[in-house]
Design an enzyme around this catalytic site. Structure first.
Site, PDB file in Angstrom:
ATOM      1  CE  LYS A 161      -4.245   1.352   0.234  1.00 32.83           C
ATOM      2  NZ  LYS A 161      -5.399   0.690  -0.263  1.00 32.83           N
ATOM      3  CG  ASP A 184      -7.426   3.480  -0.766  1.00 32.14           C
ATOM      4  OD1 ASP A 184      -7.799   2.586  -0.636  1.00 32.14           O
ATOM      5  OD2 ASP A 184      -7.371   4.426   0.266  1.00 32.14           O
TER       6      ASP A 184
END
Ligand code: NDP
Length: 444
Positions: free
Chosen positions: A126, A166
């Site tokens: 991430k 995201d």
């Protein structure tokens, strides 16, 4: 102290000031306790849990860029490459002022198990930045994205690490990031997913997380002999996940009566108008206060409040820890049947425990929202074979993946004596595959 508790204590000690990361580790390790107990000697000797909770590497970098007034701004960029036992690191980039290393680590840790659950060959990672795209011109967003990629490019690659979007990173940002990567590397590679359809993107990727959430919810309810058609739903958020969750819920015959953004929320008793929402959020990039102009019968409220409305199903789709114990109590008092998480870790640990104790069917994020990353992996497959599949083909594969996740989680929970606990089931099913690969690959 047992092995699980020792490792949780170690994580808290070694990663001070990272409460979201501690929360994610606790949630996973506490629910896989029965598996760890069964293999404690082997896992301890191989330090499986220590290795699983320590990222392969974490990268932090400076992102300087020039705003429209000619002022130099500086943000912080991150990429955490958590675990590559079953495939290249895969996970989104988040651009939001709240981003810090603890948030990126919680997201990267969750991503390991989520990606494993999809049954596709992708590891966990991430990244992101404390940059806030809100209120910035397109030129400013481009300047930031180009600077961000000028450092990130050296750490990623189609077989190494493939980021996606995201919060705050949608089609516009992915386009700017991809353009800069291509320019620096001089290569047309599948290094990002969520790309535009004219340059390697997959049909149905935009819709995938929201649609996947509803395929998952529909199947989970079916497993419990409940039909989603005719049910009233609460959705929070008004971004990518929320919009397509609402659209698919309506297609399945349910009615979504709420949505929210970071300033307020809307109640529309006739069902949220998805086209109006898309116009406000995707085109105008405006606040939800605009919604009433399209739907005079709706109500707008400042602040939080979505979870106070009476409904059958709650689908949190905004951000972490947006559904707390008081919200869980309100939902139970209003007779909610199911809560399925579209956002990552939207429920606090206390809220999750309360909902489960009160018989609410609970679908955890890493299972329920895995459709986004699964479709990203399908985008990688299409790029690798230099072909594009039809919307129907991608959507059918997405649906099958979500149905399989429901059943794999259910079976894993049953095998360890926790029938109906889909949190434990998802964590166990995701964990077993990763651990098996880690053991096979030796001490790395
Ligand atoms: P978007 O940026 O498109 O939308 C996020 C929405 O949540 C916006 O409506 C935003 O409000 C609201 N929001 C964000 N932060 C806060 C906050 N601190 N308080 C209240 N509201 C907030 O993001 P996505 O829809 O892509 O992501 C939503 C969630 O889903 C995240 O948890 C993400 O990690 C998760 N997720 C996303 C996937 C994807 O494919 N996009 C895949 C899997 C999970 P505002 O409009 O005011 O900014």
């Amino acid at each position: 102290m047992g092995y699980v508790d020792e490792v949780i204590a170690r994580v808290i000690e070694k990663n001070p000031g990272q409460p979201e990361f501690h929360q994610a580790v606790k949630e996973v390790l506490e629910t896989i306790r029965p598996v760890v107990d069964r293999h404690e000697e082997q896992y301890r000797k191989l330090a499986i849990l220590e290795r699983l909770t320590e990222p392969d590497r974490q990268i932090r970098f400076r992102v300087p860029w020039v705003d429209d007034k000619g002022q130099v701004q500086v943000n912080v960029g991150y990429r955490v490459q958590f675990n590559s036992a079953i495939g290249p690191y895969k996970g989104g980039l988040r651009f939001h002022p709240s981003v810090n290393i603890g948030i990126i680590k919680f997201l990267g840790f969750e991503q390991i198990f989520k990606n494993s659950l999809t049954s596709l060959p992708i590891g966990g990672g991430k990244g992101g930045s404390d940059f806030d795209p809100k209120g910035k011109s397109d030129r400013e967003v481009m300047a930031f994205c180009q600077s961000f990629m000028t450092e990130l490019f050296r750490h990623i690659g189609p077989d190494t690490d493939v980021p996606a979007g995201d919060i705050g990173v949608g089609g516009r940002e992915i386009g700017f990031l991809y353009g800069q990567y291509k320019r620096i590397r001089d290569a047309y590679e599948s290094v990002l997913t969520g790309k535009g359809l004219t340059y390697g993107g997959s049909l149905a990727r935009t819709e995938a997380t929201g649609y996947g959430l509803l395929y998952y919810t529909e199947e989970l309810l079916k497993l419990n002999n409940i039909d989603i058609a005719g049910k009233t739903c609460l959705v929070s958020g008004a971004g990518n996940v929320a919009i397509y969750a609402i659209q698919k819920a309506h297609q399945l015959g349910a009615k979504v009566v709420t949505c929210s953004d970071s300033t307020g929320w809307v109640y529309d008793p006739d069902g949220i108008d998805v086209e109006a929402l898309r116009e406000i959020k995707e085109v105008q990039r405006a606040r939800l206060t605009e919604y009433k102009k399209y739907r005079p019968n709706s109500e707008y409220h400042d602040g939080r409040g979505v979870w106070s409305v009476k409904a059958d199903i709650a689908l949190p789709c905004a951000t972490q820890n947006e559904l707390d114990l008081d919200d869980a109590k309100a939902l139970v008092a209003n007779g909610v049947i199911a809560v399925c998480e579209g956002a990552n870790m939207p429920s606090t640990l206390e809220a999750t425990a309360y909902l489960k104790e009160h018989g609410v069917i609970f679908g955890p994020a890493k299972a329920a929202n895995a459709g986004g990353v699964a479709t990203s992996a399908l985008e990688m497959s299409q790029n690798a074979e230099r072909l594009s599949w039809t919307f129907e083909e991608v959507d059918a594969r997405l649906k099958q993946i979500m149905v399989n996740i429901v059943h794999n989680s259910d079976e894993a929970a049953k095998e360890y004596g926790m029938e109906g606990d889909y949190v434990a089931g998802a964590n166990i099913a995701g964990f077993l595959k990763v651990v098996d690969a880690m053991i096979a690959q030796g001490v790395v």
